[in-house]
Design a protein around this motif. Structure first.
Motif, PDB file in Angstrom:
ATOM      1  N   PHE A   1      -1.751  12.594   2.438  1.00 58.01           N
ATOM      2  CA  PHE A   1      -0.993  14.136   2.374  1.00 58.01           C
ATOM      3  C   PHE A   1      -0.917  14.544   0.986  1.00 58.01           C
ATOM      4  N   SER A   2      -0.446  15.748   0.940  1.00 54.07           N
ATOM      5  CA  SER A   2      -0.114  16.381  -0.224  1.00 54.07           C
ATOM      6  C   SER A   2       1.286  16.037  -0.669  1.00 54.07           C
ATOM      7  N   PHE A   3       1.133  14.891  -1.668  1.00 58.97           N
ATOM      8  CA  PHE A   3       2.453  14.165  -1.961  1.00 58.97           C
ATOM      9  C   PHE A   3       3.266  15.081  -2.822  1.00 58.97           C
ATOM     10  N   SER A   4       3.159  16.213  -3.705  1.00 54.82           N
ATOM     11  CA  SER A   4       3.947  17.027  -4.568  1.00 54.82           C
ATOM     12  C   SER A   4       4.690  17.836  -3.553  1.00 54.82           C
ATOM     13  N   SER A   5       4.271  18.132  -2.347  1.00 54.52           N
ATOM     14  CA  SER A   5       4.768  19.253  -1.581  1.00 54.52           C
ATOM     15  C   SER A   5       5.945  18.627  -0.551  1.00 54.52           C
ATOM     16  N   TYR A   6       6.232  17.367  -0.724  1.00 57.72           N
ATOM     17  CA  TYR A   6       7.312  16.776   0.133  1.00 57.72           C
ATOM     18  C   TYR A   6       8.374  16.219  -0.804  1.00 57.72           C
ATOM     19  N   ASP A   7       9.479  16.252  -0.238  1.00 55.55           N
ATOM     20  CA  ASP A   7      10.622  15.348  -0.660  1.00 55.55           C
ATOM     21  C   ASP A   7      10.173  13.783  -0.486  1.00 55.55           C
ATOM     22  N   MET A   8      10.675  12.889  -1.289  1.00 60.13           N
ATOM     23  CA  MET A   8      10.190  11.362  -0.692  1.00 60.13           C
ATOM     24  C   MET A   8      11.518  10.720  -0.967  1.00 60.13           C
ATOM     25  N   SER A   9      11.641   9.704  -0.022  1.00 59.01           N
ATOM     26  CA  SER A   9      12.847   8.721   0.227  1.00 59.01           C
ATOM     27  C   SER A   9      12.598   7.402   0.076  1.00 59.01           C
ATOM     28  N   TRP A  10      13.554   6.633  -0.336  1.00 63.56           N
ATOM     29  CA  TRP A  10      13.447   5.104   0.021  1.00 63.56           C
ATOM     30  C   TRP A  10      14.468   4.777   0.995  1.00 63.56           C
ATOM     31  N   TYR A  11      14.396   3.964   2.128  1.00 62.27           N
ATOM     32  CA  TYR A  11      15.153   3.431   2.918  1.00 62.27           C
ATOM     33  C   TYR A  11      15.260   1.829   2.746  1.00 62.27           C
ATOM     34  N   ARG A  12      16.289   1.156   3.387  1.00 59.72           N
ATOM     35  CA  ARG A  12      16.237  -0.266   3.394  1.00 59.72           C
ATOM     36  C   ARG A  12      16.681  -0.729   4.640  1.00 59.72           C
TER      37      ARG A  12
ATOM     38  N   LYS B   1      22.996  -6.709  -6.233  1.00 59.19           N
ATOM     39  CA  LYS B   1      24.226  -7.575  -5.546  1.00 59.19           C
ATOM     40  C   LYS B   1      23.667  -8.021  -4.369  1.00 59.19           C
ATOM     41  N   PRO B   2      24.085  -9.209  -3.593  1.00 61.91           N
ATOM     42  CA  PRO B   2      23.437  -9.692  -2.482  1.00 61.91           C
ATOM     43  C   PRO B   2      23.475  -8.765  -1.334  1.00 61.91           C
ATOM     44  N   GLU B   3      24.315  -7.874  -1.311  1.00 67.33           N
ATOM     45  CA  GLU B   3      24.160  -6.838  -0.040  1.00 67.33           C
ATOM     46  C   GLU B   3      23.113  -5.745  -0.247  1.00 67.33           C
ATOM     47  N   ASP B   4      22.448  -6.026  -1.394  1.00 63.40           N
ATOM     48  CA  ASP B   4      21.424  -5.125  -1.492  1.00 63.40           C
ATOM     49  C   ASP B   4      20.005  -5.734  -0.853  1.00 63.40           C
ATOM     50  N   THR B   5      20.217  -7.126  -0.523  1.00 65.35           N
ATOM     51  CA  THR B   5      19.108  -7.761   0.053  1.00 65.35           C
ATOM     52  C   THR B   5      18.735  -7.306   1.280  1.00 65.35           C
ATOM     53  N   ALA B   6      17.291  -6.867   1.448  1.00 60.15           N
ATOM     54  CA  ALA B   6      16.713  -5.862   2.675  1.00 60.15           C
ATOM     55  C   ALA B   6      15.360  -5.574   2.413  1.00 60.15           C
ATOM     56  N   VAL B   7      14.852  -5.157   3.286  1.00 59.06           N
ATOM     57  CA  VAL B   7      13.345  -4.795   3.347  1.00 59.06           C
ATOM     58  C   VAL B   7      13.348  -3.270   2.853  1.00 59.06           C
ATOM     59  N   TYR B   8      12.868  -2.923   1.779  1.00 63.70           N
ATOM     60  CA  TYR B   8      12.755  -1.664   1.405  1.00 63.70           C
ATOM     61  C   TYR B   8      11.513  -0.658   1.731  1.00 63.70           C
ATOM     62  N   TYR B   9      11.727   0.393   2.257  1.00 67.22           N
ATOM     63  CA  TYR B   9      10.385   1.338   2.659  1.00 67.22           C
ATOM     64  C   TYR B   9      10.502   2.579   1.997  1.00 67.22           C
ATOM     65  N   CYS B  10       9.445   3.002   1.817  1.00 69.73           N
ATOM     66  CA  CYS B  10       9.492   4.828   1.482  1.00 69.73           C
ATOM     67  C   CYS B  10       8.841   5.431   2.527  1.00 69.73           C
ATOM     68  N   ASN B  11       9.157   6.738   2.429  1.00 74.34           N
ATOM     69  CA  ASN B  11       8.665   7.720   3.278  1.00 74.34           C
ATOM     70  C   ASN B  11       8.842   9.181   2.804  1.00 74.34           C
ATOM     71  N   ARG B  12       7.946  10.133   3.474  1.00 77.14           N
ATOM     72  CA  ARG B  12       8.113  11.318   3.251  1.00 77.14           C
ATOM     73  C   ARG B  12       9.173  11.930   4.019  1.00 77.14           C
ATOM     74  N   GLU B  13       9.924  13.138   3.615  1.00 73.80           N
ATOM     75  CA  GLU B  13      10.869  13.603   4.296  1.00 73.80           C
ATOM     76  C   GLU B  13      10.601  15.032   4.749  1.00 73.80           C
ATOM     77  N   LEU B  14      11.005  15.284   5.884  1.00 77.74           N
ATOM     78  CA  LEU B  14      11.165  16.717   6.377  1.00 77.74           C
ATOM     79  C   LEU B  14      12.186  17.065   7.073  1.00 77.74           C
ATOM     80  N   GLY B  15      13.224  17.941   6.713  1.00 77.88           N
ATOM     81  CA  GLY B  15      14.439  18.280   7.255  1.00 77.88           C
ATOM     82  C   GLY B  15      15.399  17.246   7.183  1.00 77.88           C
ATOM     83  N   TYR B  16      15.305  16.580   6.006  1.00 76.67           N
ATOM     84  CA  TYR B  16      16.275  15.559   5.779  1.00 76.67           C
ATOM     85  C   TYR B  16      16.032  14.007   6.795  1.00 76.67           C
TER      86      TYR B  16
END
Length: 117
Positions: A26-37, A86-101
């Motif tokens: 996709f057109s990377f520069s056209s989208y907000d990007m996010s990290w989730y966990r 911190k230990p509470e940061d333990t998780a699987v981290y994912y990225c995604n593009r965002e649309l409408g938050y």
């Protein structure tokens, strides 16, 4: 559309990691990007978001001051610099593009972050 996350690992409390997410299809520069966990037994949660040009960012309260999101539109990559882990940061981290938050696409394989002594 594809996201390939990398950079996770096992780190001691107080340590640092830099996660990367290479995006394609996709057109990377056209989208907000996010990290989730997603931690074991918990719902996936938003960690950070960055706008198209990288000029504006959002952070979850739990990571403010410790984590920085950035992007390189030429490389179609979004980064997550994680300090003071911190230990509470333990998780699987994912990225995604965002649309409408909201995340727009299916999730990649993620990258595991484990914070433990």
């Amino acid at each position: 559309v594809q996201f390939v996350e990398s950079g996770g690992g096992l780190v001691q409390p107080g340590g640092s990691l830099r996660l990367s997410c290479a995006a394609s299809g996709f057109s990377f520069s056209s989208y907000d990007m996010s990290w989730y966990r997603q931690a074991p037994g918990k719902e996936r949660e938003l960690v950070a978001r960055v706008t198209t040009a990288g000029s504006d960012t959002y952070y979850a309260d739990s990571v403010k001051g410790r984590i920085t999101i950035s992007r390189d539109n030429a490389k179609k990559t979004v980064y997550l610099q994680m300090n003071g882990l911190k230990p509470e940061d333990t998780a699987v981290y994912y990225c995604n593009r965002e649309l409408g938050y909201r995340p727009l696409d299916s999730w990649g394989q993620g990258t595991q972050v484990t914070v433990s002594s």
